[in-house]
Design a protein around this motif. Sequence first.
Motif: not given
Length: 167
Positions: A5-34
């Motif tokens: 996974f690390r190797s794949y991730y490094r390759t897609i970053l190096a090739k300039g593909f956009p990557v989307k991830f949620f740094i909180e790991g999940t959705r907050s029902r309260t709207g507060r940041l986790l």
Amino acid sequence: YTAVFRSYYRTILAKGFPVKFFIEGTRSRTGRLLAPKLGMLEMTVQSYVLDRKRPVVFVPVYFGYERLVEGQTFVGELGGARKRKESLGGFLRSLRALRERFGAVQVSFGEPLLLDQVLDGVHPGWRDETLDEQFRAPWMSATAGLLGRQILAAINSAAEINPVNLV
């Protein structure tokens, strides 16, 4: 798996593909940041330091909802009721609720963060270091932690006030 996974991730970053991830790991029902989950941020820092072909920019995005599907349940939990465990039956019952109107979704973008600038602030000599794939310098974790806090602050700055936030 992790090495692949690390190797794949490094390759897609190096090739300039956009990557989307949620740094909180999940959705907050309260709207507060986790609290941020730092794994993907650490992988991003390490991948970029090892292969700097293209700049890395983090674009903080805020999603705000006028109404929550589980709004009544959430209000009950705020009043002291226990959270029900999720189940297949509960999921099937909730499908009916998806036919209701839930208002608009607000999407706002925060100020972009350039990884180069964050790295310069945490470890000014990072460009001169020679690292191999297996090595994670302590300053990489510090950079991920700082990035996580800065991204959350930028998301919070982009937030729009709506009924869910007020509750």
